[in-house]
Design an enzyme around this catalytic site. Structure first.
Site, PDB file in Angstrom:
ATOM      1  N   ARG A  59      13.446  -6.537   6.288  1.00 27.20           N
ATOM      2  CA  ARG A  59      12.827  -6.203   4.993  1.00 27.20           C
ATOM      3  C   ARG A  59      12.580  -7.445   4.153  1.00 27.20           C
ATOM      4  O   ARG A  59      11.694  -7.468   3.297  1.00 27.20           O
ATOM      5  CB  ARG A  59      13.729  -5.225   4.226  1.00 27.20           C
ATOM      6  CG  ARG A  59      13.008  -4.548   3.062  1.00 27.20           C
ATOM      7  CD  ARG A  59      13.927  -3.624   2.265  1.00 27.20           C
ATOM      8  NE  ARG A  59      15.004  -4.347   1.660  1.00 27.20           N
ATOM      9  CZ  ARG A  59      16.301  -4.087   1.838  1.00 27.20           C
ATOM     10  NH1 ARG A  59      16.679  -3.099   2.629  1.00 27.20           N
ATOM     11  NH2 ARG A  59      17.205  -4.824   1.246  1.00 27.20           N
ATOM     12  N   TYR A 112      -8.095   2.348 -12.774  1.00 25.38           N
ATOM     13  CA  TYR A 112      -7.991   3.173 -11.559  1.00 25.38           C
ATOM     14  C   TYR A 112      -7.124   4.407 -11.853  1.00 25.38           C
ATOM     15  O   TYR A 112      -6.004   4.275 -12.386  1.00 25.38           O
ATOM     16  CB  TYR A 112      -7.371   2.291 -10.472  1.00 25.38           C
ATOM     17  CG  TYR A 112      -7.105   2.947  -9.147  1.00 25.38           C
ATOM     18  CD1 TYR A 112      -8.147   3.418  -8.357  1.00 25.38           C
ATOM     19  CD2 TYR A 112      -5.809   3.075  -8.667  1.00 25.38           C
ATOM     20  CE1 TYR A 112      -7.900   4.000  -7.118  1.00 25.38           C
ATOM     21  CE2 TYR A 112      -5.549   3.652  -7.436  1.00 25.38           C
ATOM     22  CZ  TYR A 112      -6.603   4.117  -6.669  1.00 25.38           C
ATOM     23  OH  TYR A 112      -6.344   4.691  -5.444  1.00 25.38           O
ATOM     24  N   ASP A 184      -5.889  -6.036 -12.138  1.00 24.11           N
ATOM     25  CA  ASP A 184      -6.240  -5.444 -10.846  1.00 24.11           C
ATOM     26  C   ASP A 184      -7.528  -6.133 -10.399  1.00 24.11           C
ATOM     27  O   ASP A 184      -8.600  -5.895 -10.948  1.00 24.11           O
ATOM     28  CB  ASP A 184      -6.434  -3.930 -10.988  1.00 24.11           C
ATOM     29  CG  ASP A 184      -6.691  -3.251  -9.634  1.00 24.11           C
ATOM     30  OD1 ASP A 184      -7.285  -3.901  -8.745  1.00 24.11           O
ATOM     31  OD2 ASP A 184      -6.312  -2.080  -9.483  1.00 24.11           O
ATOM     32  N   LYS A 209      -8.746  -2.497   0.673  1.00 27.69           N
ATOM     33  CA  LYS A 209     -10.200  -2.575   0.499  1.00 27.69           C
ATOM     34  C   LYS A 209     -10.748  -3.782   1.271  1.00 27.69           C
ATOM     35  O   LYS A 209     -10.913  -3.714   2.458  1.00 27.69           O
ATOM     36  CB  LYS A 209     -10.539  -2.620  -0.995  1.00 27.69           C
ATOM     37  CG  LYS A 209      -9.825  -1.520  -1.815  1.00 27.69           C
ATOM     38  CD  LYS A 209     -10.309  -0.125  -1.503  1.00 27.69           C
ATOM     39  CE  LYS A 209      -9.421   1.002  -2.036  1.00 27.69           C
ATOM     40  NZ  LYS A 209      -9.115   0.996  -3.457  1.00 27.69           N
TER      41      LYS A 209
END
Ligand SMILES: *Cc1c(COP(=O)(O)O)cnc(C)c1O
Length: 390
Positions: A59, A112, A184, A209
């Site tokens: 992790r 968003y 963002d 994206k």
């Protein structure tokens, strides 16, 4: 992980995208290995007690993850980056890392949708108040800052409605008041908008994206300045964030072609946006890269390019005629997300609480893919013919 080497900053962006993170490759193999790891062994008792090795637990990172962190920090021009399992996870992780109970948060009204939901539910429950502001507020943001305001959150251009924010003016006012600016930066792919040069402290991307770029994995990135980094790193690790190696590999692969893909997305999107602007059915094209469009001047000042995502407002049309148009499209898929090689379209309704937006006519958001734009135009022209006939 800090970015790879000081010299890489002097290279041009296209070269950086090819070179970044490659220091984690071994044995002359061009790409870093895809390590699947949870347990990482220590050679001795003392090494375990001291954690005296680079990699200590899955992790906490592997060379695969470090390569992407390094590459993203280089792409964005920040101090360092972390990778989350989705774009939304980067938004929530960054905000939870920076905010405390009693803090006040300013969020652009063109944010968003799921980010808005997070602010209105979980942050509210934690005693963090959100005020939404007009995306075009610019330096006027100073009037909304309170002593307890901790973060100003931007997204430019805005989700769906594509308002271009005056980020330098907003970040300047925020800094004057001792607040952090979080952006963002998904639309620009981190390639066409330099968040840090424009005053931001933290830059987020849905790597789902353009970085991944092939509609086959979900990831997010958080990049920060050196000053903001300790809080981001601490929050990320405390929340147990991590990203799987196969998806990380896909993001690294995607990064190598980000520059050429974005160039073509922009070229195609401009051709189609110009065509749409001449169509009788179209009321307005919302694409900041289009000369004469809303936000074009600030886009030209602050961005070095545009991606393939933009919106239009149609002249009033019935739901039935819209369905006729959209259902018959052959090359435009209908579905969420964007940034892959393929063209997409989705209808949307602007959601506003702090700014006006024209309602009553259908809106469509397009993602223009890498197809030949003439084929896409033919598909859309046939769609408009169906819309008229219905
Ligand atoms: C898609 C998107 C996100 C969320 O990314 P996911 O990977 O879908 O969680 C965040 N911000 C913007 C602007 C987006 O378009």
């Amino acid at each position: 992980m800090a970015k790879s080497s000081p010299e890489i900053e002097n290279l041009s962006p296209a070269t950086r995208l090819v070179a970044a993170g490659r220091e984690y490759s071994e044995h002359g193999i061009v790409n870093p290995a895809v390590y699947h790891a949870s347990t990482i062994l220590f050679p001795t008792y003392q090494a375990l007690i001291d954690r005296a090795q680079e990699y200590t637990y899955g992790r906490r990172g592997t060379p695969t993850l470090r390569a992407l962190e390094s590459a993203v920090a280089t792409l964005e021009g920040g101090h360092a980056a972390k990778i989350c399992p989705s774009g939304l996870a980067t938004v929530t992780t960054a905000l939870l890392s920076l905010l405390r109970t009693g803090d006040h948060l300013l969020v652009t009204d063109a944010v968003y949708g799921p980010t808005r939901l997070f602010c209105d539910t979980m942050l509210k429950r934690l005693g963090i108040e959100t005020t939404y502001y007009d995306p075009l507020i610019g330096a006027g943001i100073a009037g909304l800052l309170r002593p307890e305001t901790r973060v100003v959150y931007c997204e430019t251009p805005g989700s769906q409605t594509m308002e271009v924010q005056d980020v330098p003016a907003i970040a300047h006012a925020a800094h004057e008041a001792g607040c952090l600016t979080v952006l963002d930066n998904t639309w620009s792919g981190g390639r066409y908008f330099n968040a840090f040069a424009h005053g931001c402290d933290v830059s987020l991307q849905a790597a789902t994206k353009y970085i991944v770029g092939h509609s086959d994995a979900m990831l997010g990135t958080i990049t920060a300045t050196e000053a903001a980094w300790p809080l981001i790193k601490d929050g990320y690790e405390t929340l147990g964030q991590h990203a799987g190696p196969d998806d990380v590999f896909l993001a690294l692969r995607g990064l190598r072609t980000l520059d050429v893909r974005l160039e073509r997305h922009m070229k195609n999107a401009l051709i189609i946006a110009k065509w749409l602007a001449e169509c009788d059915e179209v009321d307005e094209v919302l694409y900041p890269a289009l000369p004469g469009a809303r936000g074009h001047a600030i886009w030209q000042r602050d961005f070095t390019g545009a991606s393939g995502l933009f919106s239009i407002r149609l002249k009033p049309a019935s739901e039935a005629s819209l369905a006729e148009m959209l259902d018959g499209l052959a090359l435009f898929g209908m579905g969420y997300s964007w940034g892959g090689y393929e063209s997409l379209v989705v209808p949307f309704k602007p959601h506003r609480v702090a700014s006006e937006w024209p309602e009553g006519a259908p809106y469509l958001r397009f993602h223009i893919g890498l197809e030949d734009p003439e084929d896409l135009i033919a598909d859309l022209a046939a769609g408009f013919a169906r819309l008229r006939a219905a």
